[in-house]
Design a protein around this motif. Structure first.
Motif, PDB file in Angstrom:
ATOM      1  N   LEU A 218       0.786  -1.191   0.014  1.00  0.00           N
ATOM      2  CA  LEU A 218      -0.161   0.170   0.052  1.00  0.00           C
ATOM      3  C   LEU A 218       0.808   1.306  -0.094  1.00  0.00           C
ATOM      4  N   PRO A 219       0.829   1.936  -1.078  1.00  0.00           N
ATOM      5  CA  PRO A 219       1.793   3.184  -1.087  1.00  0.00           C
ATOM      6  C   PRO A 219       1.484   4.245  -0.072  1.00  0.00           C
ATOM      7  N   ILE A 220       2.525   4.593   0.701  1.00  0.00           N
ATOM      8  CA  ILE A 220       2.543   5.545   1.805  1.00  0.00           C
ATOM      9  C   ILE A 220       3.018   6.980   1.362  1.00  0.00           C
ATOM     10  N   TYR A 221       2.250   7.986   1.512  1.00  0.00           N
ATOM     11  CA  TYR A 221       2.684   9.183   1.280  1.00  0.00           C
ATOM     12  C   TYR A 221       2.803  10.198   2.447  1.00  0.00           C
ATOM     13  N   ASP A 222       3.437  11.319   2.421  1.00  0.00           N
ATOM     14  CA  ASP A 222       3.274  12.215   3.815  1.00  0.00           C
ATOM     15  C   ASP A 222       2.306  13.254   3.389  1.00  0.00           C
ATOM     16  N   SER A 223       1.791  13.548   2.178  1.00  0.00           N
ATOM     17  CA  SER A 223       0.635  14.540   2.129  1.00  0.00           C
ATOM     18  C   SER A 223      -0.082  14.271   0.763  1.00  0.00           C
ATOM     19  N   VAL A 224      -1.231  14.746   1.036  1.00  0.00           N
ATOM     20  CA  VAL A 224      -2.514  14.578  -0.119  1.00  0.00           C
ATOM     21  C   VAL A 224      -1.568  15.151  -1.625  1.00  0.00           C
TER      22      VAL A 224
END
Length: 112
Positions: free
Chosen positions: A101-107
């Motif tokens: 599941l790709p995780i990012y630090d901002s929208v």
């Protein structure tokens, strides 16, 4: 008593951003599942789940996200997560789900 969870969504740049505020656990997962399922049923197949407002998540929450990911892929869609809480991030790392599941630090980064 209903658990306190806030869920909303907005459509932006071809994505549906689902914002979740509150603990994601056995008490709140059914409501989140219902909400996200309604988005998918409405044809929203490119989802970003913004979990910046999530202070805690248990294994039930992980299961929910894996299930959403599988369902989205059957529609040739895309699921991306925004997670900034170190405790919640640790759950993904310990289970190696950050690879699936790709995780990012901002929208904004998730919209890439």
């Amino acid at each position: 008593m209903h658990p306190k969870i806030g869920i909303s969504h907005r459509d932006e740049k071809g994505w549906t951003v689902v914002e979740v505020h509150g603990e994601v656990d056995v008490a709140t997962v059914p409501r989140i599942r219902e909400y996200v399922s309604a988005c998918i049923d409405a044809g929203r197949h490119h989802l970003i789940v913004d979990m910046v407002g999530v202070p805690f998540m248990d294994s039930t929450g992980l299961g929910l996200l894996v299930g959403i990911g599988k369902r989205i892929r059957t529609h040739t869609g895309d699921l991306r997560l925004v997670v900034t809480n170190p405790g919640v991030l640790q759950i993904f790392r310990v289970t190696s789900l950050h690879r699936a599941l790709p995780i990012y630090d901002s929208v904004e980064a998730a919209m890439g």
